[in-house]
Write a protein that holds these residues in place. Structure first.
Motif, PDB file in Angstrom:
ATOM      1  N   VAL A 174      32.048 -50.262  58.665  1.00 33.95           N
ATOM      2  CA  VAL A 174      31.230 -49.654  57.608  1.00 33.95           C
ATOM      3  C   VAL A 174      30.243 -50.664  57.044  1.00 33.95           C
ATOM      4  O   VAL A 174      29.070 -50.348  56.808  1.00 33.95           O
ATOM      5  CB  VAL A 174      32.140 -49.099  56.485  1.00 33.95           C
ATOM      6  CG1 VAL A 174      31.315 -48.609  55.310  1.00 33.95           C
ATOM      7  CG2 VAL A 174      33.005 -47.953  57.021  1.00 33.95           C
ATOM      8  N   ASP A 175      30.695 -51.891  56.830  1.00 35.22           N
ATOM      9  CA  ASP A 175      29.800 -52.927  56.303  1.00 35.22           C
ATOM     10  C   ASP A 175      28.660 -53.224  57.266  1.00 35.22           C
ATOM     11  O   ASP A 175      27.499 -53.388  56.857  1.00 35.22           O
ATOM     12  CB  ASP A 175      30.596 -54.202  56.015  1.00 35.22           C
ATOM     13  CG  ASP A 175      31.463 -54.073  54.768  1.00 35.22           C
ATOM     14  OD1 ASP A 175      31.161 -53.188  53.939  1.00 35.22           O
ATOM     15  OD2 ASP A 175      32.439 -54.837  54.634  1.00 35.22           O
ATOM     16  N   ARG A 176      28.965 -53.341  58.570  1.00 32.72           N
ATOM     17  CA  ARG A 176      27.922 -53.635  59.552  1.00 32.72           C
ATOM     18  C   ARG A 176      26.867 -52.528  59.601  1.00 32.72           C
ATOM     19  O   ARG A 176      25.686 -52.789  59.813  1.00 32.72           O
ATOM     20  CB  ARG A 176      28.537 -53.825  60.947  1.00 32.72           C
ATOM     21  CG  ARG A 176      29.178 -55.181  61.154  1.00 32.72           C
ATOM     22  CD  ARG A 176      29.341 -55.471  62.647  1.00 32.72           C
ATOM     23  NE  ARG A 176      30.151 -54.461  63.308  1.00 32.72           N
ATOM     24  CZ  ARG A 176      31.461 -54.553  63.508  1.00 32.72           C
ATOM     25  NH1 ARG A 176      32.109 -55.630  63.070  1.00 32.72           N
ATOM     26  NH2 ARG A 176      32.126 -53.601  64.138  1.00 32.72           N
ATOM     27  N   ALA A 177      27.319 -51.280  59.414  1.00 36.52           N
ATOM     28  CA  ALA A 177      26.384 -50.155  59.448  1.00 36.52           C
ATOM     29  C   ALA A 177      25.599 -50.025  58.147  1.00 36.52           C
ATOM     30  O   ALA A 177      24.612 -49.272  58.089  1.00 36.52           O
ATOM     31  CB  ALA A 177      27.136 -48.858  59.733  1.00 36.52           C
ATOM     32  N   GLY A 178      26.043 -50.742  57.094  1.00 35.33           N
ATOM     33  CA  GLY A 178      25.348 -50.684  55.806  1.00 35.33           C
ATOM     34  C   GLY A 178      25.458 -49.339  55.129  1.00 35.33           C
ATOM     35  O   GLY A 178      24.554 -48.914  54.396  1.00 35.33           O
ATOM     36  N   LEU A 179      26.591 -48.647  55.338  1.00 36.08           N
ATOM     37  CA  LEU A 179      26.768 -47.304  54.785  1.00 36.08           C
ATOM     38  C   LEU A 179      27.451 -47.353  53.425  1.00 36.08           C
ATOM     39  O   LEU A 179      28.451 -48.064  53.251  1.00 36.08           O
ATOM     40  CB  LEU A 179      27.606 -46.451  55.735  1.00 36.08           C
ATOM     41  CG  LEU A 179      26.978 -46.094  57.080  1.00 36.08           C
ATOM     42  CD1 LEU A 179      27.993 -45.386  57.963  1.00 36.08           C
ATOM     43  CD2 LEU A 179      25.765 -45.197  56.878  1.00 36.08           C
ATOM     44  N   SER A 180      26.931 -46.597  52.490  1.00 35.35           N
ATOM     45  CA  SER A 180      27.633 -46.381  51.226  1.00 35.35           C
ATOM     46  C   SER A 180      28.673 -45.288  51.435  1.00 35.35           C
ATOM     47  O   SER A 180      28.625 -44.548  52.437  1.00 35.35           O
ATOM     48  CB  SER A 180      26.652 -45.967  50.135  1.00 35.35           C
ATOM     49  OG  SER A 180      26.085 -44.698  50.457  1.00 35.35           O
ATOM     50  N   LEU A 181      29.602 -45.164  50.505  1.00 32.26           N
ATOM     51  CA  LEU A 181      30.620 -44.122  50.654  1.00 32.26           C
ATOM     52  C   LEU A 181      30.018 -42.715  50.646  1.00 32.26           C
ATOM     53  O   LEU A 181      30.429 -41.868  51.452  1.00 32.26           O
ATOM     54  CB  LEU A 181      31.680 -44.267  49.563  1.00 32.26           C
ATOM     55  CG  LEU A 181      32.647 -45.436  49.747  1.00 32.26           C
ATOM     56  CD1 LEU A 181      33.611 -45.528  48.565  1.00 32.26           C
ATOM     57  CD2 LEU A 181      33.437 -45.284  51.040  1.00 32.26           C
ATOM     58  N   PRO A 182      29.041 -42.406  49.770  1.00 34.52           N
ATOM     59  CA  PRO A 182      28.427 -41.068  49.851  1.00 34.52           C
ATOM     60  C   PRO A 182      27.762 -40.811  51.200  1.00 34.52           C
ATOM     61  O   PRO A 182      27.871 -39.719  51.754  1.00 34.52           O
ATOM     62  CB  PRO A 182      27.408 -41.088  48.701  1.00 34.52           C
ATOM     63  CG  PRO A 182      27.942 -42.082  47.729  1.00 34.52           C
ATOM     64  CD  PRO A 182      28.563 -43.147  48.577  1.00 34.52           C
ATOM     65  N   ALA A 183      27.073 -41.831  51.726  1.00 34.08           N
ATOM     66  CA  ALA A 183      26.427 -41.651  53.030  1.00 34.08           C
ATOM     67  C   ALA A 183      27.458 -41.489  54.136  1.00 34.08           C
ATOM     68  O   ALA A 183      27.287 -40.688  55.066  1.00 34.08           O
ATOM     69  CB  ALA A 183      25.523 -42.848  53.325  1.00 34.08           C
ATOM     70  N   LEU A 184      28.552 -42.244  54.035  1.00 33.83           N
ATOM     71  CA  LEU A 184      29.621 -42.143  55.023  1.00 33.83           C
ATOM     72  C   LEU A 184      30.227 -40.747  55.015  1.00 33.83           C
ATOM     73  O   LEU A 184      30.477 -40.146  56.072  1.00 33.83           O
ATOM     74  CB  LEU A 184      30.693 -43.194  54.718  1.00 33.83           C
ATOM     75  CG  LEU A 184      31.844 -43.352  55.715  1.00 33.83           C
ATOM     76  CD1 LEU A 184      31.318 -43.747  57.082  1.00 33.83           C
ATOM     77  CD2 LEU A 184      32.835 -44.387  55.208  1.00 33.83           C
ATOM     78  N   ALA A 185      30.464 -40.213  53.817  1.00 38.61           N
ATOM     79  CA  ALA A 185      31.018 -38.855  53.707  1.00 38.61           C
ATOM     80  C   ALA A 185      30.050 -37.824  54.254  1.00 38.61           C
ATOM     81  O   ALA A 185      30.442 -36.879  54.956  1.00 38.61           O
ATOM     82  CB  ALA A 185      31.354 -38.553  52.243  1.00 38.61           C
ATOM     83  N   ASP A 186      28.767 -38.009  53.954  1.00 33.24           N
ATOM     84  CA  ASP A 186      27.755 -37.046  54.385  1.00 33.24           C
ATOM     85  C   ASP A 186      27.633 -36.997  55.901  1.00 33.24           C
ATOM     86  O   ASP A 186      27.480 -35.930  56.498  1.00 33.24           O
ATOM     87  CB  ASP A 186      26.414 -37.414  53.749  1.00 33.24           C
ATOM     88  CG  ASP A 186      25.336 -36.398  54.069  1.00 33.24           C
ATOM     89  OD1 ASP A 186      25.540 -35.217  53.773  1.00 33.24           O
ATOM     90  OD2 ASP A 186      24.295 -36.784  54.639  1.00 33.24           O
TER      91      ASP A 186
END
Length: 329
Positions: A26-38
């Motif tokens: 997740v850190d490498r992809a630079g995703l926030s939790l809202p973006a990850l959920a979306d």
């Protein structure tokens, strides 16, 4: 301030390693939790639990994470399988410990802490009192006890040891008490339907008119069956761990899916890897719901839900801005 909380100390080493791997992805992809959920279709709350070691991510979430981050899915799923086995072993150990505590409590004599002379803890005191009164009581002639052994009865107060009148009276009272207990137990067994109090509580009620609407919904789930039609799956708690992709099809560069929650008794459409102007619709018989990507940078869109009894009733279609169309089988 660190982004992630400390993982629980009691976490199994393999589960800990897997949770740390998910964090790195997740850190490498630079995703926030809202973006990850979306992008994955699993709620923000679910991802918080997965990444903080409070819950093991389901395989579907791991595969979805691999897809949206471009990570090797084989590597992630292999480590997930090891973590899943470790998690299951930990649950079995916890269940066994809980069961052992329950058995130990059940085997504790009811009168263990009672005063001498009463219940299970007072048997020795009662025998000593009989000795002090002038000797042990003898068997009552002509009265058979368990397995043909004559019961030993205490001497009647104020009378001589082994005297039949008082002993017989006490035996009658004892047998009457036993019969009363048996009647109560059998009556309760029959009234509750094989000893299940839930059946007694529900006796006489009409069955639920909708087989897809459970009487009691899990925590966080706010609708079921017809009550979900037209509502957002994420807002109603029907996504996350409760959803599966029932069907999917590729349309151009996008993928259209039928998403289904058995708990909520509903299905909806989703389009991923899409672009602004692309739309998705889901149909169940004559019912239809649609969704569209309208914001630049968004790549995913959902339709509202439609109540279904089975995922096979739903069909999802995508219409791209280019004019290309396609549907699930």
């Amino acid at each position: 301030m660190p982004r992630w909380k400390e993982l629980p100390d009691e976490l199994d080493p393999q589960v800990r390693e897997f949770a740390e791997l998910l964090r790195r992805v997740v850190d490498r992809a630079g995703l926030s939790l809202p973006a990850l959920a979306d992008r994955t279709g699993y709620s923000r709350t679910s991802w918080e639990r997965y990444l903080n070691g409070r819950l093991l991510a389901p395989k579907g979430a791991v595969v979805a994470l691999a897809e949206v981050t471009g990570s090797p899915s084989v590597h992630l799923t292999t480590l997930w399988e090891l973590a899943e086995r470790a998690w299951s072993r930990a649950e079995l150990r916890q269940d066994a410990a809980t069961e052992a505590i329950g058995i130990a409590r059940a085997r504790t004599p009811a009168g263990e802490s009672g005063p001498p002379g009463r219940g299970a803890g007072g048997r020795e005191g009662g025998a000593a009192a009989a000795d002090r009164a002038g000797g042990r009581a003898g068997p009552t002639p002509g009265v058979a006890g368990p397995a043909g052994v004559s019961p030993t009865l205490p001497p009647e107060e104020g009378g001589s040891p082994g005297r039949g009148g008082g002993g017989a009276h006490r035996l009658v009272l004892f047998l009457a008490g036993v019969v009363g207990v048996v009647v109560v137990v059998v009556g309760g067994f029959l009234l509750t339907g094989d000893g299940d109090p839930k059946e007694a509580v529900g006796a006489g009620r009409e069955p639920s008119p909708s087989g897809s609407s459970p009487a009691v919904l899990p925590s966080g789930v706010l609708c079921a069956g017809a009550g979900c039609t037209g509502k957002d799956a994420e807002a109603m708690g029907c996504s996350g761990d409760l959803v599966v992709t029932a069907r999917s099809a590729r349309v151009g560069t996008a993928v259209v899916e039928v998403r289904y929650s058995r708990t909520c008794g509903a299905a909806w459409g989703r389009i991923v890897q899409a672009a602004p102007g692309d739309s998705v619709r889901v149909t169940v018989g004559a019912a239809r719901q649609t969704g569209r990507i309208t914001t630049a940078g968004d790549t995913i869109a959902y339709t509202p839900m439609i109540a279904v009894k089975d995922a096979s009733e739903a069909k999802a279609c995508a219409v791209l801005a280019s004019g290309e169309e396609g549907c699930t089988a």
